[in-house]
Motif scaffolding. Sequence first.
Motif, mmCIF file in Angstrom:
data_model
loop_
_atom_site.group_PDB
_atom_site.id
_atom_site.type_symbol
_atom_site.label_atom_id
_atom_site.label_comp_id
_atom_site.label_asym_id
_atom_site.label_seq_id
_atom_site.Cartn_x
_atom_site.Cartn_y
_atom_site.Cartn_z
ATOM 1 N N CYS A 105 2.326 -1.177 4.044
ATOM 2 C CA CYS A 105 3.407 -1.604 4.947
ATOM 3 C C CYS A 105 3.513 -0.729 6.189
ATOM 4 O O CYS A 105 4.279 -1.020 7.096
ATOM 5 N N CYS A 111 3.331 3.165 -0.912
ATOM 6 C CA CYS A 111 4.708 3.608 -1.161
ATOM 7 C C CYS A 111 5.302 2.927 -2.391
ATOM 8 O O CYS A 111 4.766 1.946 -2.900
ATOM 9 N N CYS A 145 1.974 4.833 4.184
ATOM 10 C CA CYS A 145 1.681 3.713 3.294
ATOM 11 C C CYS A 145 0.677 2.796 3.977
ATOM 12 O O CYS A 145 0.920 2.299 5.077
ATOM 13 N N CYS A 166 6.103 -0.900 -2.039
ATOM 14 C CA CYS A 166 4.903 -1.754 -2.087
ATOM 15 C C CYS A 166 4.328 -1.816 -3.509
ATOM 16 O O CYS A 166 3.882 -2.857 -3.939
HETATM 17 ZN ZN ZN Z 1 4.598 0.428 1.665
#
Ligand code: ZN
Length: 147
Positions: A102, A139, A99, A142
């Motif tokens: 994050c 992801c 991701c 997020c």
């Molecule tokens: Zn993420």
Amino acid sequence: MNEQDARKHFIKYTRSSGLRVTPERLEVLDCVLAWEGHFEADSLFLHLKTHGSKVSRATVYNTLSLLHKCGIVSRYRFSEGYSQYERTAGRPHHDHMICTQCGKIIEFENRRVVRLQDVLCTAQKFKPTYHSFQIFGVCQTCRGEKD
Ligand SMILES: [Zn+2]
Ligand SMILES: [Zn+2]
């Protein structure tokens, strides 16, 4: 390669590279073999330090480089600036989704990815030693926060 084999392999490799197998290098090796998941060199260094080790940062870096060369750890560049490592000894081969928001890393195993590699390499008369397949994206968590 299990952990005991990894240890023997590392000792042999280090000696054949004309380097000494020092207690510090073995300390780094043991820490790597006990580590679950991905880590940065500095996290490993801090972990050793907080557990009373006298290993220097330079030893951590050059031992990780040796471990990478002899195939006991994989090295990835999931983002700009720093590398992440993970032990390959004693773990099944897998690939990663990363991701970009994050930094979460999802591991996955897929036999079709491995088979496809063989098909592609055969077509090019290429002999693969290892592969690294990484998918970058965002992801679910997020994306959820943004919707
Ligand atoms: Zn993420
Ligand atoms: Zn992984």
